[in-house]
Motif scaffolding. Structure first.
Motif, PDB file in Angstrom:
ATOM      1  N   CYS A 110       0.708  -1.166   0.075  1.00 66.09           N
ATOM      2  CA  CYS A 110      -0.040   0.218   0.084  1.00 66.09           C
ATOM      3  C   CYS A 110       0.703   1.290   0.126  1.00 66.09           C
ATOM      4  N   TYR A 111       2.153   1.223  -0.234  1.00 64.79           N
ATOM      5  CA  TYR A 111       3.077   2.197  -0.009  1.00 64.79           C
ATOM      6  C   TYR A 111       2.849   3.199  -1.252  1.00 64.79           C
ATOM      7  N   ASN A 112       2.508   4.537  -1.060  1.00 65.58           N
ATOM      8  CA  ASN A 112       2.326   5.450  -2.229  1.00 65.58           C
ATOM      9  C   ASN A 112       1.192   4.974  -2.884  1.00 65.58           C
ATOM     10  N   LYS A 113       0.174   4.390  -2.433  1.00 66.63           N
ATOM     11  CA  LYS A 113      -0.934   4.117  -3.258  1.00 66.63           C
ATOM     12  C   LYS A 113      -2.324   4.748  -2.489  1.00 66.63           C
ATOM     13  N   SER A 114      -3.140   5.034  -3.215  1.00 69.87           N
ATOM     14  CA  SER A 114      -4.587   5.650  -2.844  1.00 69.87           C
ATOM     15  C   SER A 114      -5.448   4.296  -2.676  1.00 69.87           C
ATOM     16  N   PRO A 115      -6.160   4.313  -1.672  1.00 67.88           N
ATOM     17  CA  PRO A 115      -7.074   3.135  -1.383  1.00 67.88           C
ATOM     18  C   PRO A 115      -8.320   2.971  -2.273  1.00 67.88           C
ATOM     19  N   VAL A 116      -8.337   1.890  -2.778  1.00 73.22           N
ATOM     20  CA  VAL A 116      -9.674   1.663  -3.645  1.00 73.22           C
ATOM     21  C   VAL A 116     -10.815   1.517  -2.808  1.00 73.22           C
ATOM     22  N   PHE A 117     -10.899   1.286  -1.718  1.00 67.06           N
ATOM     23  CA  PHE A 117     -12.058   1.628  -0.785  1.00 67.06           C
ATOM     24  C   PHE A 117     -11.863   1.568   0.897  1.00 67.06           C
ATOM     25  N   CYS A 118     -12.688   1.935   1.698  1.00 68.73           N
ATOM     26  CA  CYS A 118     -12.561   2.125   3.033  1.00 68.73           C
ATOM     27  C   CYS A 118     -13.617   1.370   3.470  1.00 68.73           C
ATOM     28  N   MET A 119     -13.552   0.368   4.579  1.00 64.57           N
ATOM     29  CA  MET A 119     -14.704  -0.324   5.039  1.00 64.57           C
ATOM     30  C   MET A 119     -14.465  -0.147   6.649  1.00 64.57           C
ATOM     31  N   ARG A 120     -15.731  -0.087   7.293  1.00 65.99           N
ATOM     32  CA  ARG A 120     -15.658   0.090   8.696  1.00 65.99           C
ATOM     33  C   ARG A 120     -16.904  -0.263   9.519  1.00 65.99           C
ATOM     34  N   ARG A 121     -16.867  -0.773  10.640  1.00 65.13           N
ATOM     35  CA  ARG A 121     -18.023  -1.066  11.482  1.00 65.13           C
ATOM     36  C   ARG A 121     -18.878   0.343  11.909  1.00 65.13           C
ATOM     37  N   ARG A 122     -20.303   0.134  11.627  1.00 67.80           N
ATOM     38  CA  ARG A 122     -21.017   1.472  11.428  1.00 67.80           C
ATOM     39  C   ARG A 122     -20.906   1.861  13.097  1.00 67.80           C
ATOM     40  N   SER A 123     -20.971   0.968  14.127  1.00 66.27           N
ATOM     41  CA  SER A 123     -20.958   1.199  15.683  1.00 66.27           C
ATOM     42  C   SER A 123     -19.736   1.109  16.292  1.00 66.27           C
ATOM     43  N   ILE A 124     -19.381   1.671  17.179  1.00 66.59           N
ATOM     44  CA  ILE A 124     -18.222   1.525  17.982  1.00 66.59           C
ATOM     45  C   ILE A 124     -18.500   0.117  18.834  1.00 66.59           C
ATOM     46  N   PHE A 125     -19.781  -0.133  19.160  1.00 65.45           N
ATOM     47  CA  PHE A 125     -19.977  -1.272  19.965  1.00 65.45           C
ATOM     48  C   PHE A 125     -19.716  -2.479  19.160  1.00 65.45           C
ATOM     49  N   PRO A 126     -18.916  -3.590  20.002  1.00 63.01           N
ATOM     50  CA  PRO A 126     -18.662  -4.850  19.317  1.00 63.01           C
ATOM     51  C   PRO A 126     -19.913  -5.531  18.924  1.00 63.01           C
ATOM     52  N   GLY A 127     -21.313  -5.573  19.680  1.00 63.99           N
ATOM     53  CA  GLY A 127     -22.332  -6.159  19.645  1.00 63.99           C
ATOM     54  C   GLY A 127     -22.778  -6.066  18.158  1.00 63.99           C
ATOM     55  N   ASN A 128     -22.535  -4.838  17.489  1.00 68.19           N
ATOM     56  CA  ASN A 128     -23.278  -4.474  16.184  1.00 68.19           C
ATOM     57  C   ASN A 128     -22.529  -4.717  15.100  1.00 68.19           C
ATOM     58  N   GLY A 129     -22.700  -5.749  14.475  1.00 63.04           N
ATOM     59  CA  GLY A 129     -22.130  -6.356  13.321  1.00 63.04           C
ATOM     60  C   GLY A 129     -22.172  -5.508  11.952  1.00 63.04           C
ATOM     61  N   GLU A 130     -23.032  -4.340  11.948  1.00 58.79           N
ATOM     62  CA  GLU A 130     -23.309  -3.917  10.785  1.00 58.79           C
ATOM     63  C   GLU A 130     -22.168  -3.155  10.231  1.00 58.79           C
TER      64      GLU A 130
END
Length: 226
Positions: A110-130
């Motif tokens: 990933c050096y000197n590259k722009s990301p193709v996508f970013c992915m994250r969990r919608r909530s900070i709470f571990p029980g929420n898998g969305e």
């Protein structure tokens, strides 16, 4: 023992793009879903390794992810490869991010590259898998919670029962438990079905699956990568 790859003879051939799309609109002109069996097991046979081995409907190796530790990620991230071991996407976590944010980069590293996508969990709470994914956007956009994601995951990946939905509501892919052939017996959740709808990039969807496995792990499974 049952085979872990599909054995249905009448499925249409998988026709996914060989390159990852930057936006949902860059679709591949195909007419039939691509059917895969995902085995949460590294193709490397060393004890203690973790990863993914993915077969197409013909039982041929389509994708693989090899990792040498169940508890951590390599410093360079996880590498999604095709069946021959050619690098497709590098998946790298953002350390100590409360939403478990990951970024995907074309090829190896990933050096000197722009990301193709970013992915994250919608909530900070571990029980929420969305989870949600943003495609081909400037880095500053990642922090804006008001920005609509290009893809969202609905359902429970942990239970292997979820869909990947595009921003216009179109189902891009579906994950479900796999049954033993011609029976109602479910295999372990380490083996599951992945069906990618026509027009969506299989490499990209498989990258989402790998990241979801890290963001929404089984209970008592480490989720942070160092």
């Amino acid at each position: 023992m049952s085979k872990v790859h599909p054995t249905v003879a009448n499925h249409h051939q998988n026709r996914c793009s060989s390159s990852t799309s930057a936006t949902e609109e860059e679709l591949v002109n195909v007419s039939a879903p691509s059917v895969f069996t995902v085995w949460k097991k590294s193709s490397m046979t060393f004890q203690g390794t973790d990863g993914f081995t993915v077969f197409n409907h013909e039982g041929k190796l389509a994708f693989r992810v090899d990792n040498y530790s169940r508890k951590t990620c390599p410093k360079g991230g996880l590498l999604l490869m095709d069946g021959a071991g050619r690098p497709l996407l590098t998946l790298k976590p953002q350390i100590l991010n409360l939403q478990h944010k990951w970024k995907g980069y074309k090829g190896e590293g990933c050096y000197n590259k722009s990301p193709v996508f970013c992915m994250r969990r919608r909530s900070i709470f571990p029980g929420n898998g969305e989870t949600e994914a943003f495609m081909g956007v400037p880095r500053k956009r990642y922090a804006k919670t008001s920005t609509n994601p290009d893809f969202q995951i609905e359902g429970s990946f942990r239970k292997r029962h979820c869909k990947i939905i595009g921003h216009n509501g179109t189902v891009a892919a579906e994950i479900s438990r796999k049954k033993v052939n011609n029976t109602t017996i479910l295999l372990s959740d380490d083996v599951f079905n992945l069906v990618v709808q026509p027009g969506f990039d299989c490499e990209l969807v498989m990258a989402f699956v790998v990241i979801m496995d890290r963001i929404c792990p089984k209970l008592f499974t480490p989720i942070l990568c160092f």
